[in-house]
Design a protein around this motif. Structure first.
Motif, short mmCIF file in Angstrom:
data_model
loop_
_atom_site.label_atom_id
_atom_site.label_comp_id
_atom_site.label_asym_id
_atom_site.label_seq_id
_atom_site.Cartn_x
_atom_site.Cartn_y
_atom_site.Cartn_z
N HIS A 39 0.86 -1.19 0.00
CA HIS A 39 0.00 0.00 0.00
C HIS A 39 0.89 1.23 0.00
O HIS A 39 2.11 1.12 0.12
CB HIS A 39 -0.94 0.00 1.21
CG HIS A 39 -0.22 -0.03 2.52
ND1 HIS A 39 0.29 1.11 3.11
CD2 HIS A 39 0.10 -1.05 3.34
CE1 HIS A 39 0.87 0.79 4.24
NE2 HIS A 39 0.79 -0.53 4.41
N MET A 41 0.31 4.04 2.13
CA MET A 41 0.14 4.85 3.34
C MET A 41 1.53 5.26 3.81
O MET A 41 2.45 4.45 3.84
CB MET A 41 -0.58 4.06 4.43
CG MET A 41 -1.99 3.64 4.10
SD MET A 41 -3.22 4.95 4.14
CE MET A 41 -3.16 5.45 5.83
N GLN A 51 -2.68 9.22 8.46
CA GLN A 51 -3.63 8.87 7.41
C GLN A 51 -3.22 9.36 6.01
O GLN A 51 -4.02 9.36 5.09
CB GLN A 51 -5.04 9.41 7.73
CG GLN A 51 -5.54 9.06 9.10
CD GLN A 51 -6.35 7.79 9.13
OE1 GLN A 51 -6.90 7.38 8.13
NE2 GLN A 51 -6.41 7.18 10.29
N VAL A 53 -1.99 9.25 2.38
CA VAL A 53 -1.90 8.27 1.30
C VAL A 53 -1.12 8.92 0.17
O VAL A 53 -1.51 9.98 -0.32
CB VAL A 53 -3.30 7.85 0.79
CG1 VAL A 53 -3.19 6.85 -0.34
CG2 VAL A 53 -4.15 7.30 1.91
N ASN A 82 -3.78 4.43 11.51
CA ASN A 82 -5.00 3.66 11.26
C ASN A 82 -5.33 2.77 12.45
O ASN A 82 -4.48 2.47 13.27
CB ASN A 82 -4.83 2.74 10.05
CG ASN A 82 -4.74 3.51 8.76
OD1 ASN A 82 -5.40 4.50 8.58
ND2 ASN A 82 -3.90 3.04 7.87
N LEU A 88 -7.57 -1.84 5.59
CA LEU A 88 -7.78 -0.40 5.45
C LEU A 88 -6.66 0.30 4.67
O LEU A 88 -6.95 1.09 3.77
CB LEU A 88 -7.98 0.26 6.81
CG LEU A 88 -8.32 1.74 6.78
CD1 LEU A 88 -9.63 1.99 6.03
CD2 LEU A 88 -8.41 2.29 8.20
N ARG A 91 -7.30 -0.53 1.01
CA ARG A 91 -8.50 0.16 0.50
C ARG A 91 -8.24 1.65 0.32
O ARG A 91 -8.65 2.24 -0.67
CB ARG A 91 -9.67 -0.04 1.46
CG ARG A 91 -10.29 -1.40 1.41
CD ARG A 91 -11.57 -1.46 2.27
NE ARG A 91 -12.09 -2.79 2.32
CZ ARG A 91 -12.06 -3.58 3.39
NH1 ARG A 91 -11.54 -3.14 4.53
NH2 ARG A 91 -12.56 -4.79 3.34
N ARG A 92 -7.58 2.27 1.30
CA ARG A 92 -7.31 3.71 1.22
C ARG A 92 -6.38 4.02 0.05
O ARG A 92 -6.55 5.03 -0.63
CB ARG A 92 -6.73 4.23 2.53
CG ARG A 92 -7.78 4.09 3.65
CD ARG A 92 -7.75 5.10 4.75
NE ARG A 92 -7.79 6.45 4.28
CZ ARG A 92 -6.93 7.39 4.67
NH1 ARG A 92 -5.99 7.12 5.54
NH2 ARG A 92 -7.03 8.61 4.20
N THR A 93 -5.40 3.15 -0.20
CA THR A 93 -4.52 3.36 -1.35
C THR A 93 -5.32 3.28 -2.64
O THR A 93 -5.19 4.14 -3.52
CB THR A 93 -3.38 2.33 -1.37
OG1 THR A 93 -2.56 2.53 -0.22
CG2 THR A 93 -2.54 2.44 -2.63
N ASP A 95 -8.60 3.69 -3.06
CA ASP A 95 -9.61 4.76 -3.14
C ASP A 95 -9.00 6.14 -3.29
O ASP A 95 -9.53 6.98 -4.03
CB ASP A 95 -10.50 4.73 -1.89
CG ASP A 95 -11.37 3.48 -1.81
OD1 ASP A 95 -11.57 2.82 -2.86
OD2 ASP A 95 -11.82 3.15 -0.71
N ASN A 96 -7.90 6.42 -2.59
CA ASN A 96 -7.35 7.78 -2.54
C ASN A 96 -6.00 7.94 -3.23
O ASN A 96 -5.63 9.07 -3.57
CB ASN A 96 -7.21 8.23 -1.08
CG ASN A 96 -8.52 8.13 -0.33
OD1 ASN A 96 -8.64 7.36 0.61
ND2 ASN A 96 -9.51 8.89 -0.74
#
Length: 180
Positions: A39, A41, A51, A53, A82, A88, A91-93, A95-96
């Protein structure tokens, strides 16, 4: 020429490096990137705000794979600000950190897979295996699916198509899958 089109990939920190470096402005022959348990993050101990990214290249096909039983990512989540959540950061990578809707960037989580499901045999020199959760299900079947996803993605990326990778999303071992 297909030999001048390469895809970067890796596992864990190697997957993170693939996501960061799959960028044609760095290497003009790179046509895609994939990661398993990687990821983008950013670590708060390096001075990044909680948080954060970091962005992936916006103009290449990408495949992000992971497992819902990833104890290594769950145990390391505090480094990124996180909660203790194995999926998470991935997913954050997705999504964002990956912008735009191209249809050739994919995100797949396997419900029973852990951090080291992709590796066989497990290399204990990483010194992180004790953090991992036990997988649920037959790991050889999960590794076969991971290999099929990666091989299909590489075929799509190197031949500049985007038709085959999502067909594997309906596999019973896939817990969550999305494309954008």
């Amino acid at each position: 020429d297909v030999y001048k089109r390469q895809v970067l990939g890796g596992h864990s920190a190697g997957g993170t490096m693939a996501l960061h470096n799959a960028n044609p402005s760095y290497f003009n022959y790179i046509v895609g990137g994939f990661s398993y348990a990687g990821h983008t993050m950013a670590a708060t101990m390096l001075g990044w705000p909680s948080q954060t990214v970091l962005a992936c290249a916006p103009n290449l096909p990408l495949l992000m794979l992971g497992g819902l039983r990833d104890g290594v990512i769950a145990a390391s989540s505090i480094r990124y600000g996180n909660a203790d959540d194995s999926a998470l950061p991935l997913r954050r990578t997705f999504d964002n950190g990956i912008s735009g809707e191209r249809g050739d960037r994919h995100f797949v989580l396997l419900g029973g897979a852990n951090h080291f499901t992709m590796a066989h045999p497990i290399d204990d020199t990483a010194g992180r295996g004790f953090l991992d959760m036990s997988p649920i299900g037959e790991e050889s079947e999960m590794r076969t699916l991971i290999a099929q996803l990666i091989a299909t993605f590489i075929g799509d990326a190197t031949h500049r198509t985007q038709h085959q990778t999502p067909t594997l999303f309906k596999h019973p071992l896939v817990s969550e899958a999305r494309s954008k």
